[in-house]
Design a protein around this motif. Structure first.
Motif, PDB file in Angstrom:
ATOM      1  N   UNK A  99     -22.902 -34.604  -0.210  1.00 25.48           N
ATOM      2  CA  UNK A  99     -22.703 -35.647  -1.214  1.00 25.48           C
ATOM      3  C   UNK A  99     -22.949 -37.024  -0.598  1.00 25.48           C
ATOM      4  N   UNK A 100     -22.481 -37.241   0.620  1.00 26.18           N
ATOM      5  CA  UNK A 100     -22.689 -38.518   1.293  1.00 26.18           C
ATOM      6  C   UNK A 100     -24.118 -38.697   1.770  1.00 26.18           C
ATOM      7  N   UNK A 101     -24.807 -37.605   2.012  1.00 26.01           N
ATOM      8  CA  UNK A 101     -26.193 -37.673   2.483  1.00 26.01           C
ATOM      9  C   UNK A 101     -27.205 -37.756   1.338  1.00 26.01           C
ATOM     10  N   UNK A 102     -26.754 -37.560   0.113  1.00 25.32           N
ATOM     11  CA  UNK A 102     -27.675 -37.466  -1.023  1.00 25.32           C
ATOM     12  C   UNK A 102     -28.506 -38.733  -1.224  1.00 25.32           C
ATOM     13  N   UNK A 103     -27.981 -39.868  -0.824  1.00 26.14           N
ATOM     14  CA  UNK A 103     -28.734 -41.117  -0.978  1.00 26.14           C
ATOM     15  C   UNK A 103     -29.561 -41.451   0.261  1.00 26.14           C
ATOM     16  N   UNK A 104     -29.420 -40.645   1.325  1.00 23.93           N
ATOM     17  CA  UNK A 104     -30.087 -40.936   2.594  1.00 23.93           C
ATOM     18  C   UNK A 104     -31.221 -39.969   2.906  1.00 23.93           C
ATOM     19  N   UNK A 105     -31.231 -38.804   2.261  1.00 19.85           N
ATOM     20  CA  UNK A 105     -32.195 -37.750   2.573  1.00 19.85           C
ATOM     21  C   UNK A 105     -32.811 -37.220   1.283  1.00 19.85           C
ATOM     22  N   UNK A 106     -34.113 -36.954   1.320  1.00 20.19           N
ATOM     23  CA  UNK A 106     -34.807 -36.401   0.154  1.00 20.19           C
ATOM     24  C   UNK A 106     -34.723 -34.881   0.113  1.00 20.19           C
ATOM     25  N   UNK A 107     -34.888 -34.269   1.288  1.00 20.14           N
ATOM     26  CA  UNK A 107     -34.901 -32.806   1.345  1.00 20.14           C
ATOM     27  C   UNK A 107     -34.323 -32.360   2.679  1.00 20.14           C
ATOM     28  N   UNK A 108     -33.574 -31.269   2.656  1.00 20.40           N
ATOM     29  CA  UNK A 108     -32.960 -30.750   3.873  1.00 20.40           C
ATOM     30  C   UNK A 108     -33.291 -29.265   4.004  1.00 20.40           C
ATOM     31  N   UNK A 109     -33.282 -28.784   5.233  1.00 19.72           N
ATOM     32  CA  UNK A 109     -33.578 -27.376   5.480  1.00 19.72           C
ATOM     33  C   UNK A 109     -32.720 -26.893   6.638  1.00 19.72           C
ATOM     34  N   UNK A 110     -32.673 -25.599   6.812  1.00 16.65           N
ATOM     35  CA  UNK A 110     -31.892 -25.037   7.903  1.00 16.65           C
ATOM     36  C   UNK A 110     -32.280 -23.597   8.163  1.00 16.65           C
ATOM     37  N   UNK A 111     -31.948 -23.123   9.356  1.00 15.92           N
ATOM     38  CA  UNK A 111     -32.212 -21.731   9.740  1.00 15.92           C
ATOM     39  C   UNK A 111     -30.894 -21.144  10.243  1.00 15.92           C
ATOM     40  N   UNK A 112     -29.997 -20.787   9.332  1.00 14.92           N
ATOM     41  CA  UNK A 112     -28.658 -20.339   9.729  1.00 14.92           C
ATOM     42  C   UNK A 112     -28.660 -18.915  10.265  1.00 14.92           C
ATOM     43  N   UNK A 113     -27.639 -18.591  11.041  1.00 17.44           N
ATOM     44  CA  UNK A 113     -27.486 -17.200  11.449  1.00 17.44           C
ATOM     45  C   UNK A 113     -26.949 -16.378  10.282  1.00 17.44           C
ATOM     46  N   UNK A 114     -26.969 -15.074  10.433  1.00 15.27           N
ATOM     47  CA  UNK A 114     -26.605 -14.190   9.325  1.00 15.27           C
ATOM     48  C   UNK A 114     -25.155 -14.400   8.878  1.00 15.27           C
ATOM     49  N   UNK A 115     -24.279 -14.677   9.839  1.00 18.80           N
ATOM     50  CA  UNK A 115     -22.874 -14.835   9.500  1.00 18.80           C
ATOM     51  C   UNK A 115     -22.629 -16.084   8.656  1.00 18.80           C
ATOM     52  N   UNK A 116     -23.417 -17.147   8.895  1.00 18.58           N
ATOM     53  CA  UNK A 116     -23.193 -18.417   8.193  1.00 18.58           C
ATOM     54  C   UNK A 116     -23.909 -18.494   6.849  1.00 18.58           C
ATOM     55  N   UNK A 117     -24.888 -17.610   6.622  1.00 19.05           N
ATOM     56  CA  UNK A 117     -25.709 -17.702   5.413  1.00 19.05           C
ATOM     57  C   UNK A 117     -24.901 -17.652   4.111  1.00 19.05           C
ATOM     58  N   UNK A 118     -23.940 -16.748   3.951  1.00 16.16           N
ATOM     59  CA  UNK A 118     -23.167 -16.741   2.694  1.00 16.16           C
ATOM     60  C   UNK A 118     -22.436 -18.057   2.442  1.00 16.16           C
ATOM     61  N   UNK A 119     -21.912 -18.674   3.504  1.00 19.00           N
ATOM     62  CA  UNK A 119     -21.224 -19.947   3.342  1.00 19.00           C
ATOM     63  C   UNK A 119     -22.164 -21.045   2.878  1.00 19.00           C
ATOM     64  N   UNK A 120     -23.373 -21.076   3.444  1.00 18.66           N
ATOM     65  CA  UNK A 120     -24.353 -22.082   3.021  1.00 18.66           C
ATOM     66  C   UNK A 120     -24.734 -21.897   1.555  1.00 18.66           C
ATOM     67  N   UNK A 121     -24.838 -20.653   1.113  1.00 16.28           N
ATOM     68  CA  UNK A 121     -25.157 -20.399  -0.295  1.00 16.28           C
ATOM     69  C   UNK A 121     -24.051 -20.932  -1.194  1.00 16.28           C
ATOM     70  N   UNK A 122     -22.802 -20.785  -0.770  1.00 19.12           N
ATOM     71  CA  UNK A 122     -21.689 -21.277  -1.585  1.00 19.12           C
ATOM     72  C   UNK A 122     -21.674 -22.807  -1.631  1.00 19.12           C
ATOM     73  N   UNK A 123     -22.171 -23.424  -0.590  1.00 14.62           N
ATOM     74  CA  UNK A 123     -22.278 -24.889  -0.581  1.00 14.62           C
ATOM     75  C   UNK A 123     -23.290 -25.360  -1.622  1.00 14.62           C
ATOM     76  N   UNK A 124     -24.323 -24.541  -1.873  1.00 15.46           N
ATOM     77  CA  UNK A 124     -25.344 -24.919  -2.848  1.00 15.46           C
ATOM     78  C   UNK A 124     -26.769 -24.868  -2.321  1.00 15.46           C
ATOM     79  N   UNK A 125     -26.957 -24.393  -1.091  1.00 16.02           N
ATOM     80  CA  UNK A 125     -28.303 -24.225  -0.551  1.00 16.02           C
ATOM     81  C   UNK A 125     -28.974 -23.031  -1.226  1.00 16.02           C
ATOM     82  N   UNK A 126     -30.311 -23.057  -1.300  1.00 10.16           N
ATOM     83  CA  UNK A 126     -31.055 -21.904  -1.814  1.00 10.16           C
ATOM     84  C   UNK A 126     -32.025 -21.402  -0.759  1.00 10.16           C
ATOM     85  N   UNK A 127     -32.386 -20.150  -0.886  1.00  6.87           N
ATOM     86  CA  UNK A 127     -33.338 -19.551   0.046  1.00  6.87           C
ATOM     87  C   UNK A 127     -34.765 -19.955  -0.311  1.00  6.87           C
ATOM     88  N   UNK A 128     -35.580 -20.218   0.698  1.00  6.51           N
ATOM     89  CA  UNK A 128     -37.022 -20.342   0.482  1.00  6.51           C
ATOM     90  C   UNK A 128     -37.686 -19.246   1.307  1.00  6.51           C
TER      91      UNK A 128
END
Length: 334
Positions: free
Chosen positions: A117-146
């Protein structure tokens, strides 16, 4: 349950936390290092955390508990990206953690949503390469898979007959570049990083000359690996030799002419035995695919898919099947 009392104070399941941005490593460094070490059960990373989290490229947000200790952290390493004809401000999500004593409060998701929420005005697009254990948490945050990325391992590179004279090829340890103020290899790599080699709808990560220097010259030395740069005309490769596994890793490869890149990789192979390397490792981005098709790199032992997440902060990218053109220098922040 989460309650926001003001812009900085939140109550999560009865526990009060203050949301703060790490703006001064001298102020936050010790508390951050202790929290990070407790979360990941690792020690001896203080210098690398100072280099990464305390640098000008990283935006880091933390939750601080009532005792003044950091309970959770969330970082975004800022860079730029080219998508079609637009130059975007981009960021790679890194070092998301929660102290063990606060597990069960869903702080991973809470700090993620607060930070984004704080980064929304500072960044246009974000990406990440999470490990398998962290992936479900990132999805709950609102990230989507590409589309996933592929990590490739080629074995027995010393058995490949790659005779290359090395005429006009520069091959040296990166640390030697610290003494050469007139070296132009970082500027050349930066200029090439925004030039795509195909016509696909890729997001190309653009790295400035300053980013390259930070990534390769300012990174603290470790005893388990050495870094090299190899260049020829308008082609450049940054490499690391990881001693425990004898892997030679292509961290970054920038070029326009595939013939020049072929000459580089042949010379790298011819030097591999001298450095004790047995395997070649890289991310299968657009340039490396073109190099694979142009010359025989060797037998692929492993091609492992790794999940890739994306967060479009300002609806710049609408294609759900988008590819992010990554190298290890974009992803492997350590």
């Amino acid at each position: 349950m989460i309650s926001v009392l003001d812009n900085d104070l939140v109550i999560i399941s009865g526990h009060g936390f203050r949301v703060e941005e790490v703006t001064d490593w001298g102020e936050y460094g010790l508390s951050y290092s202790l929290a990070w070490s407790a979360a990941f059960n690792r020690k001896g990373y203080e210098n690398r955390l100072k280099w990464l989290i305390g640098c000008r490229h990283n935006k880091t947000y933390v939750l601080i508990d009532r005792d003044g200790k950091i309970a959770a952290g969330y970082s975004m390493l800022k860079t730029k990206a080219k998508y079609k004809n637009s130059l975007l401000i981009a960021g790679i999500c890194n070092n998301v953690f929660c102290r063990p004593e606060y597990q069960g409060l869903n702080l991973f998701v809470r700090i993620g949503r607060l930070a984004l929420d704080r980064l929304s005005s500072k960044i246009d697009i974000a990406y990440g390469v999470p490990n398998k254990e962290a992936l479900p948490g990132h999805k709950r945050v609102g990230w989507r898979l590409c589309n996933p990325i592929k990590e490739v391992l080629i074995g027995d590179i010393n058995d490949m007959n790659r005779n290359e004279s090395g005429s006009n090829i520069e091959f040296e340890k990166i640390e030697s570049l610290k003494k050469d103020n007139n070296n132009t290899v970082f500027k050349m790599a930066s200029e090439l990083s925004i030039v795509g080699v195909g016509t696909s709808d890729y997001i190309y990560i653009y790295k400035s000359e300053g980013f390259y220097k930070w990534r390769f010259l300012e990174r603290p030395k470790t005893i388990d690996r050495e870094y090299f740069v190899c260049s020829y005309k308008t082609a450049v490769m940054f490499l690391s030799f990881y001693k425990p596994t004898c892997n030679l890793c292509i961290l970054d490869s920038q070029w326009e002419n595939v013939r020049e890149a072929e000459k580089l990789i042949r010379y790298v192979y011819s030097q591999s035995a001298k450095n004790g390397a047995r395997n070649l490792k890289y991310l299968e981005n657009e340039r490396m695919k073109a190099l694979q098709e142009s010359c025989e790199l060797g037998e692929i032992k492993i091609r492992e898919e790794r999940a890739m997440i994306i967060r479009d902060m300002k609806t710049c990218v609408k294609d759900k099947g988008i590819n992010v053109d990554l190298s290890f220098s974009d992803n492997d922040v350590y």
